[in-house]
Design a protein around this motif. Structure first.
Motif, PDB file in Angstrom:
ATOM      1  N   TYR A  39       0.827  -1.199   0.000  1.00  0.00           N
ATOM      2  CA  TYR A  39       0.000   0.000   0.000  1.00  0.00           C
ATOM      3  C   TYR A  39       0.866   1.256   0.000  1.00  0.00           C
ATOM      4  O   TYR A  39       1.456   1.617   1.022  1.00  0.00           O
ATOM      5  CB  TYR A  39      -0.937   0.023   1.217  1.00  0.00           C
TER       6      TYR A  39
ATOM      7  N   TRP B 193      -3.356   5.959  -1.105  1.00  0.00           N
ATOM      8  CA  TRP B 193      -4.295   6.109  -2.226  1.00  0.00           C
ATOM      9  C   TRP B 193      -3.704   7.009  -3.298  1.00  0.00           C
ATOM     10  O   TRP B 193      -3.809   6.740  -4.491  1.00  0.00           O
ATOM     11  CB  TRP B 193      -5.614   6.694  -1.713  1.00  0.00           C
TER      12      TRP B 193
ATOM     13  N   PRO C 233       5.754   2.143   0.329  1.00  0.00           N
ATOM     14  CA  PRO C 233       5.239   0.876   0.860  1.00  0.00           C
ATOM     15  C   PRO C 233       6.357   0.043   1.477  1.00  0.00           C
ATOM     16  O   PRO C 233       7.424  -0.125   0.888  1.00  0.00           O
ATOM     17  CB  PRO C 233       4.642   0.194  -0.374  1.00  0.00           C
TER      18      PRO C 233
ATOM     19  N   SER D 264      -1.493  -2.610   4.329  1.00  0.00           N
ATOM     20  CA  SER D 264      -2.942  -2.463   4.462  1.00  0.00           C
ATOM     21  C   SER D 264      -3.545  -3.858   4.379  1.00  0.00           C
ATOM     22  O   SER D 264      -3.707  -4.421   3.296  1.00  0.00           O
ATOM     23  CB  SER D 264      -3.486  -1.564   3.346  1.00  0.00           C
TER      24      SER D 264
ATOM     25  N   ALA E 165      -7.284  -2.542  -7.302  1.00  0.00           N
ATOM     26  CA  ALA E 165      -6.965  -3.361  -6.127  1.00  0.00           C
ATOM     27  C   ALA E 165      -6.989  -4.832  -6.523  1.00  0.00           C
ATOM     28  O   ALA E 165      -7.683  -5.222  -7.467  1.00  0.00           O
ATOM     29  CB  ALA E 165      -7.959  -3.103  -4.987  1.00  0.00           C
TER      30      ALA E 165
ATOM     31  N   THR F 133      -3.944  -6.418  -2.297  1.00  0.00           N
ATOM     32  CA  THR F 133      -3.384  -5.092  -2.574  1.00  0.00           C
ATOM     33  C   THR F 133      -4.500  -4.071  -2.522  1.00  0.00           C
ATOM     34  O   THR F 133      -5.458  -4.159  -3.282  1.00  0.00           O
ATOM     35  CB  THR F 133      -2.709  -5.061  -3.965  1.00  0.00           C
ATOM     36  N   ASP F 134      -4.375  -3.097  -1.647  1.00  0.00           N
ATOM     37  CA  ASP F 134      -5.419  -2.107  -1.419  1.00  0.00           C
ATOM     38  C   ASP F 134      -5.529  -1.156  -2.609  1.00  0.00           C
ATOM     39  O   ASP F 134      -4.629  -1.046  -3.444  1.00  0.00           O
ATOM     40  CB  ASP F 134      -5.104  -1.315  -0.152  1.00  0.00           C
TER      41      ASP F 134
ATOM     42  N   SER G  71      -5.242   1.905  -4.833  1.00  0.00           N
ATOM     43  CA  SER G  71      -4.314   3.026  -4.957  1.00  0.00           C
ATOM     44  C   SER G  71      -4.176   3.373  -6.430  1.00  0.00           C
ATOM     45  O   SER G  71      -4.637   2.637  -7.304  1.00  0.00           O
ATOM     46  CB  SER G  71      -2.944   2.684  -4.367  1.00  0.00           C
TER      47      SER G  71
END
Length: 435
Positions: free
Chosen positions: A107, A110, A116, A122, A181, A189-190, A192
């Motif tokens: 992460y 955003w 990271p 995240s 994501a 994977t969040d 972004s």
């Protein structure tokens, strides 16, 4: 945070259904919603493990595992549907001792406002938060959702997907996403903007009936690419005897010079992505008696076509992320490398209700040969999907996989020189329970 994640996974396991996620069955696609109005719950737990057989190499083959759970609550009334759901995952094993956050928890913020690392992962986020309306004329989905059935985008989006249906067989689709994501198949994977700096817009027009499907489309990323393309599917024969499916998919990304300044694109150490590029897939499937399948495919890249487009929705039909976390793109294999040519063979036999504890079973052997200026690769896989019950499934992949590295650019740190023969062979397992 870890205790919350653990409780979330246990809750999903107790009340949910486990899912299996591998190359042929995506995490979210195995969630089922009853075709009845009212409140509904879906969810599941996936236990994933990848064990590499050769870890002591110049660029090691890595092993890792995770437990992933999700829970969704929704409401459906006739053509209207709303859903809210969260997902959580935690590593159970990491041979890299610190790099597996690239798979689980990566992460950068955003808006890419942080670096990271394994310390700012995240591990819990909302992956489903959408409103949907679907009837014979229009299909609208707004919010966070998995964008499915696209050749070049098959991951979680944050935006809108609108399909207008008319004249029985025709449609127009408008799709846009601010972020991307990944959930399932070994990843968490969040959302972004790391691979969609200014968002992605897609427009498509198409035709579909029982024997043919044809789409023309264009993807657009501001300052990144404009990518027109088309998809053609032809079906002949009958399922009970012999059925044929021919697929031709091509995309032609044009990357402006500004993509070099933006960064965050793959294979930048091999070839400048600017200018005209292309990825072309031709695949022929033959189904015998709705039980046995054999398919042959050829996939060709012209230039660095996958620098940005196609990273999360490549139409090849294989796992393109099974290289090493120490290499470019955190595990991308050479099939999506610049100027690569891949020849692929797929086989499968599938049966239903063979015994009390065998609700379904499929077994296949797949092969791949890829040659590119950066590397040559050989891959031979044994794939087994076993539906133990309606709710419990087991998946196994054994891959004999050799990577002939021709460039030091595969190493993110730039400390490798010369050519190397690397063994990427692995055993991958999933066990899943879902409801």
């Amino acid at each position: 945070m870890k205790s919350i994640m653990f409780l979330f996974c246990i809750f999903s396991l107790l009340c949910g259904k486990m899912l299996i996620a591998e190359e042929r069955s995506d995490f979210e696609k195995s969630l089922s919603i009853e075709n009845v109005d009212g409140v509904f719950l879906t969810g599941g737990v996936e236990i994933f493990n990848k064990t590499s057989f050769h870890t002591k190499q110049i660029l090691p083959s890595n092993s890792y595992g995770y437990v992933l759970g999700d829970l969704n609550v929704g409401y459906k009334y006739k053509f209207f549907e709303v859903m809210l759901g969260g997902v959580a995952a935690g590593l159970t094993y990491d041979s890299t001792r610190g790099l597996a956050y690239n798979y689980v928890g990566y992460y950068p913020g955003w808006n890419l406002n942080q670096e990271p690392t394994r310390d700012n992962t995240s591990n819990i986020f909302i992956h489903n938060a959408f409103i949907k309306f679907d009837n014979d004329m229009i299909n609208v989905k707004l919010g966070r959702f998995q964008q499915e059935d696209d050749d070049w985008f098959d991951s979680y989006a944050e935006g809108a997907n609108i399909v207008f249906k008319f004249a029985k067989y025709w449609h127009i689709k408008l799709f846009g996403s601010t972020t991307v994501a990944l959930v399932g198949n070994g990843w968490l994977t969040d959302f972004s903007t790391v691979y969609s700096t200014y968002g992605i817009v897609n427009a498509e027009a198409g035709f579909k009936n029982d024997t043919a499907k044809f789409d023309i489309y264009v993807y657009y990323g501001y300052r990144e690419y404009v990518a027109p393309g088309f998809n053609l599917n032809l079906n002949f024969g009958t399922k009970d005897f012999i059925a044929y499916n021919t697929k031709i998919t091509a995309i032609f990304p044009i990357h402006p010079a500004s993509i070099v300044d933006i960064g965050n694109y793959y294979f930048n150490g091999f070839k400048d992505p600017t200018g005209f590029t292309s990825s072309i897939l031709v695949r022929q499937d033959i189904d015998f008696f709705d039980t046995y399948k054999v398919a042959l495919a050829i996939y060709k890249n012209i230039g660095n076509a996958n620098a940005r487009i196609g990273l999360f929705g490549n139409p090849i039909g294989i796992d393109i992320w099974d290289n090493s976390v120490y290499t470019t793109g955190a595990s991308l294999n050479a099939s999506v490398a610049p100027d690569a040519l891949s020849v692929l063979l797929f086989t499968e036999a599938r049966w239903d209700n063979l015994a009390k504890w065998v609700k379904s079973l499929s077994v296949g052997i797949d092969g791949r040969y890829t040659t590119a200026p950066s590397a040559d690769e050989y891959s031979l896989k044994l794939l087994v999907d076993w539906g133990i019950t309606d709710t419990i499934k087991l998946g196994v992949i054994i891959n004999y996989y050799t990577h002939f590295m021709y460039s030091s650019a595969w190493d993110n740190e730039g400390v490798v020189s010369g050519n190397h023969i690397l063994d990427r062979s692995y055993l991958m397992t999933n066990i899943a329970y879902n409801f």
